[in-house]
Design a protein around this motif. Structure first.
Motif, mmCIF file in Angstrom:
data_model
loop_
_atom_site.group_PDB
_atom_site.id
_atom_site.type_symbol
_atom_site.label_atom_id
_atom_site.label_comp_id
_atom_site.label_asym_id
_atom_site.label_seq_id
_atom_site.Cartn_x
_atom_site.Cartn_y
_atom_site.Cartn_z
ATOM 1 N N ARG A 30 10.373 -48.691 21.353
ATOM 2 C CA ARG A 30 11.340 -49.247 20.420
ATOM 3 C C ARG A 30 11.033 -50.720 20.145
ATOM 4 O O ARG A 30 11.121 -51.188 19.007
ATOM 5 N N ALA A 31 10.662 -51.452 21.198
ATOM 6 C CA ALA A 31 10.358 -52.874 21.030
ATOM 7 C C ALA A 31 9.205 -53.085 20.055
ATOM 8 O O ALA A 31 9.176 -54.069 19.310
ATOM 9 N N GLU A 32 8.255 -52.141 20.052
ATOM 10 C CA GLU A 32 7.098 -52.263 19.161
ATOM 11 C C GLU A 32 7.418 -51.851 17.723
ATOM 12 O O GLU A 32 6.780 -52.325 16.790
ATOM 13 N N LEU A 33 8.409 -50.975 17.552
ATOM 14 C CA LEU A 33 8.667 -50.401 16.239
ATOM 15 C C LEU A 33 9.826 -51.035 15.489
ATOM 16 O O LEU A 33 9.943 -50.861 14.276
ATOM 17 N N VAL A 34 10.706 -51.750 16.194
ATOM 18 C CA VAL A 34 11.924 -52.213 15.534
ATOM 19 C C VAL A 34 11.644 -53.241 14.446
ATOM 20 O O VAL A 34 12.281 -53.221 13.379
ATOM 21 N N GLU A 35 10.687 -54.133 14.657
ATOM 22 C CA GLU A 35 10.394 -55.122 13.608
ATOM 23 C C GLU A 35 9.720 -54.484 12.391
ATOM 24 O O GLU A 35 10.065 -54.819 11.253
ATOM 25 N N PRO A 36 8.733 -53.569 12.567
ATOM 26 C CA PRO A 36 8.220 -52.855 11.395
ATOM 27 C C PRO A 36 9.310 -52.080 10.656
ATOM 28 O O PRO A 36 9.251 -51.956 9.425
ATOM 29 N N LEU A 37 10.305 -51.573 11.376
ATOM 30 C CA LEU A 37 11.417 -50.898 10.727
ATOM 31 C C LEU A 37 12.213 -51.889 9.885
ATOM 32 O O LEU A 37 12.531 -51.632 8.721
ATOM 33 N N ARG A 38 12.512 -53.025 10.468
ATOM 34 C CA ARG A 38 13.281 -54.045 9.746
ATOM 35 C C ARG A 38 12.558 -54.525 8.490
ATOM 36 O O ARG A 38 13.173 -54.768 7.462
ATOM 37 N N SER A 39 11.253 -54.661 8.599
ATOM 38 C CA SER A 39 10.485 -55.223 7.482
ATOM 39 C C SER A 39 10.120 -54.182 6.433
ATOM 40 O O SER A 39 9.547 -54.532 5.407
ATOM 41 N N GLY A 40 10.421 -52.917 6.697
ATOM 42 C CA GLY A 40 10.139 -51.875 5.722
ATOM 43 C C GLY A 40 8.767 -51.250 5.845
ATOM 44 O O GLY A 40 8.396 -50.430 5.007
ATOM 45 N N VAL A 41 8.016 -51.615 6.873
ATOM 46 C CA VAL A 41 6.711 -50.987 7.094
ATOM 47 C C VAL A 41 6.895 -49.516 7.450
ATOM 48 O O VAL A 41 6.112 -48.653 7.059
ATOM 49 N N PRO A 52 25.848 -49.977 23.514
ATOM 50 C CA PRO A 52 26.164 -50.146 22.093
ATOM 51 C C PRO A 52 24.966 -50.686 21.323
ATOM 52 O O PRO A 52 24.078 -51.318 21.888
ATOM 53 N N LEU A 53 24.984 -50.425 20.022
ATOM 54 C CA LEU A 53 23.979 -51.005 19.134
ATOM 55 C C LEU A 53 24.445 -52.403 18.753
ATOM 56 O O LEU A 53 25.523 -52.572 18.198
ATOM 57 N N THR A 54 23.631 -53.405 19.071
ATOM 58 C CA THR A 54 24.039 -54.798 18.854
ATOM 59 C C THR A 54 23.350 -55.425 17.651
ATOM 60 O O THR A 54 23.419 -56.632 17.463
ATOM 61 N N GLU A 55 22.666 -54.603 16.860
ATOM 62 C CA GLU A 55 21.908 -55.111 15.717
ATOM 63 C C GLU A 55 22.582 -54.647 14.422
ATOM 64 O O GLU A 55 22.424 -53.491 14.021
ATOM 65 N N PRO A 56 23.339 -55.499 13.761
ATOM 66 C CA PRO A 56 24.103 -55.079 12.586
ATOM 67 C C PRO A 56 23.252 -54.658 11.399
ATOM 68 O O PRO A 56 23.752 -54.007 10.481
ATOM 69 N N ASP A 57 21.968 -55.014 11.409
ATOM 70 C CA ASP A 57 21.118 -54.626 10.284
ATOM 71 C C ASP A 57 20.528 -53.229 10.451
ATOM 72 O O ASP A 57 19.799 -52.752 9.575
ATOM 73 N N LEU A 58 20.857 -52.564 11.582
ATOM 74 C CA LEU A 58 20.331 -51.225 11.846
ATOM 75 C C LEU A 58 21.474 -50.219 11.939
ATOM 76 O O LEU A 58 22.592 -50.564 12.332
ATOM 77 N N ALA A 59 21.174 -48.975 11.589
ATOM 78 C CA ALA A 59 22.155 -47.889 11.671
ATOM 79 C C ALA A 59 21.554 -46.737 12.470
ATOM 80 O O ALA A 59 20.363 -46.428 12.325
ATOM 81 N N GLN A 60 22.369 -46.098 13.300
ATOM 82 C CA GLN A 60 21.914 -44.996 14.134
ATOM 83 C C GLN A 60 22.583 -43.691 13.700
ATOM 84 O O GLN A 60 23.745 -43.676 13.312
ATOM 85 N N HIS A 61 21.813 -42.587 13.834
ATOM 86 C CA HIS A 61 22.303 -41.277 13.434
ATOM 87 C C HIS A 61 21.908 -40.271 14.516
ATOM 88 O O HIS A 61 20.723 -40.050 14.759
ATOM 89 N N ARG A 62 22.883 -39.653 15.151
ATOM 90 C CA ARG A 62 22.629 -38.741 16.267
ATOM 91 C C ARG A 62 21.920 -37.476 15.810
ATOM 92 O O ARG A 62 22.230 -36.914 14.759
ATOM 93 N N THR A 170 21.469 -39.960 24.108
ATOM 94 C CA THR A 170 21.518 -39.456 22.744
ATOM 95 C C THR A 170 20.228 -39.802 22.019
ATOM 96 O O THR A 170 19.808 -40.961 22.002
ATOM 97 N N ILE A 171 19.597 -38.785 21.453
ATOM 98 C CA ILE A 171 18.374 -38.956 20.681
ATOM 99 C C ILE A 171 18.745 -38.900 19.200
ATOM 100 O O ILE A 171 19.534 -38.047 18.781
ATOM 101 N N GLY A 172 18.208 -39.806 18.426
ATOM 102 C CA GLY A 172 18.563 -39.814 17.021
ATOM 103 C C GLY A 172 17.631 -40.643 16.178
ATOM 104 O O GLY A 172 16.550 -41.060 16.616
ATOM 105 N N MET A 173 18.060 -40.890 14.955
ATOM 106 C CA MET A 173 17.289 -41.663 13.986
ATOM 107 C C MET A 173 17.902 -43.048 13.850
ATOM 108 O O MET A 173 19.126 -43.195 13.837
ATOM 109 N N THR A 174 17.052 -44.047 13.748
ATOM 110 C CA THR A 174 17.491 -45.409 13.452
ATOM 111 C C THR A 174 16.864 -45.836 12.133
ATOM 112 O O THR A 174 15.657 -45.686 11.936
ATOM 113 N N THR A 175 17.699 -46.344 11.228
ATOM 114 C CA THR A 175 17.221 -46.822 9.933
ATOM 115 C C THR A 175 17.792 -48.211 9.666
ATOM 116 O O THR A 175 18.658 -48.683 10.401
#
Length: 204
Positions: A30-41, A52-62, A170-175
């Motif tokens: 996750r640490a390696e992928l979260v910034e590429p996710l944020r930047s749209g890569v 809890p999810l502490t990053e307001p710019d991300l959304a989680q889906h179970r 819980t396994i899910g998608m983060t966007t």
């Protein structure tokens, strides 16, 4: 961890309808992928959700819930037993780094038993690395059954004991919360949900 069943099933389902689309799958922590996710890569990250999810710019889906288990090599001193936590605590572990859901569950399990945390001389987020360490030593690990399904089927690794159900993750998608998916992206996200539903919760 999703690569074992959910992601391949979703990809096959999607490409059966959209053979002209090209998918790029990037594996990493996750640490390696979260910034590429944020930047749209990348557009979606699949794995253990944060609570809890502490990053307001991300959304989680179970997608589904998963109960990890302890694994060791076939032939391990505990392999033919029904080990308790105190038995496993006598052996070294190879685990994901601190701050990951698996590591939190590992610590919570032994803390609940009132036992000192076992030694963790090797930290790695790579299942391939963990597998190789296990096969040549008496180390133990904590993983999802899907992450080592092939190794267990081949007789290389053996499940020692499951975690109690209260340690389910819980396994899910983060966007990105700002993501406005195209029709093609919507189809793929729907295929991920359908693949997870078809595979069902994991019978660890």
């Amino acid at each position: 961890m999703s690569r074992a069943r959910i992601l391949p099933a979703a990809v096959a389902r999607f490409l059966a309808r959209r053979p002209q689309v090209r998918l790029t799958i990037v594996e990493g922590s996750r640490a390696e992928l979260v910034e590429p996710l944020r930047s749209g890569v990348i557009d979606v990250m699949v794995g253990a959700l944060r609570d809890p999810l502490t990053e307001p710019d991300l959304a989680q889906h179970r997608l589904f819930d998963d109960v990890p288990a302890f694994y060791a090599r076939d032939g391990h001193p505990l392999a033919s037993t029904d080990p308790a936590g105190a038995d496993m605590a006598r052996f070294p572990f190879t685990l994901a780094p601190p701050g990951t859901p698996l590591r939190d569950s590992f610590e919570g399990y032994f803390n609940d038993l009132g036992l000192p945390l076992p030694s963790v001389p090797i930290e790695s987020g790579s299942v391939m690395m963990i597998r190789q360490v296990l096969m040549g030593t008496d180390f133990i690990t904590l993983l999802s059954s899907d992450q080592v399904a092939v190794e267990v089927e081949a007789g290389w690794l053996r499940r020692l004991a499951p975690l109690p159900g209260r340690f389910a993750r819980t396994i899910g998608m983060t966007t990105r919360t700002s993501l406005l998916p195209s029709e093609v992206q919507k189809e793929f996200l729907a295929d991920l949900k359908d693949a997870a539903a078809d595979c069902g919760t994991h019978d660890n």
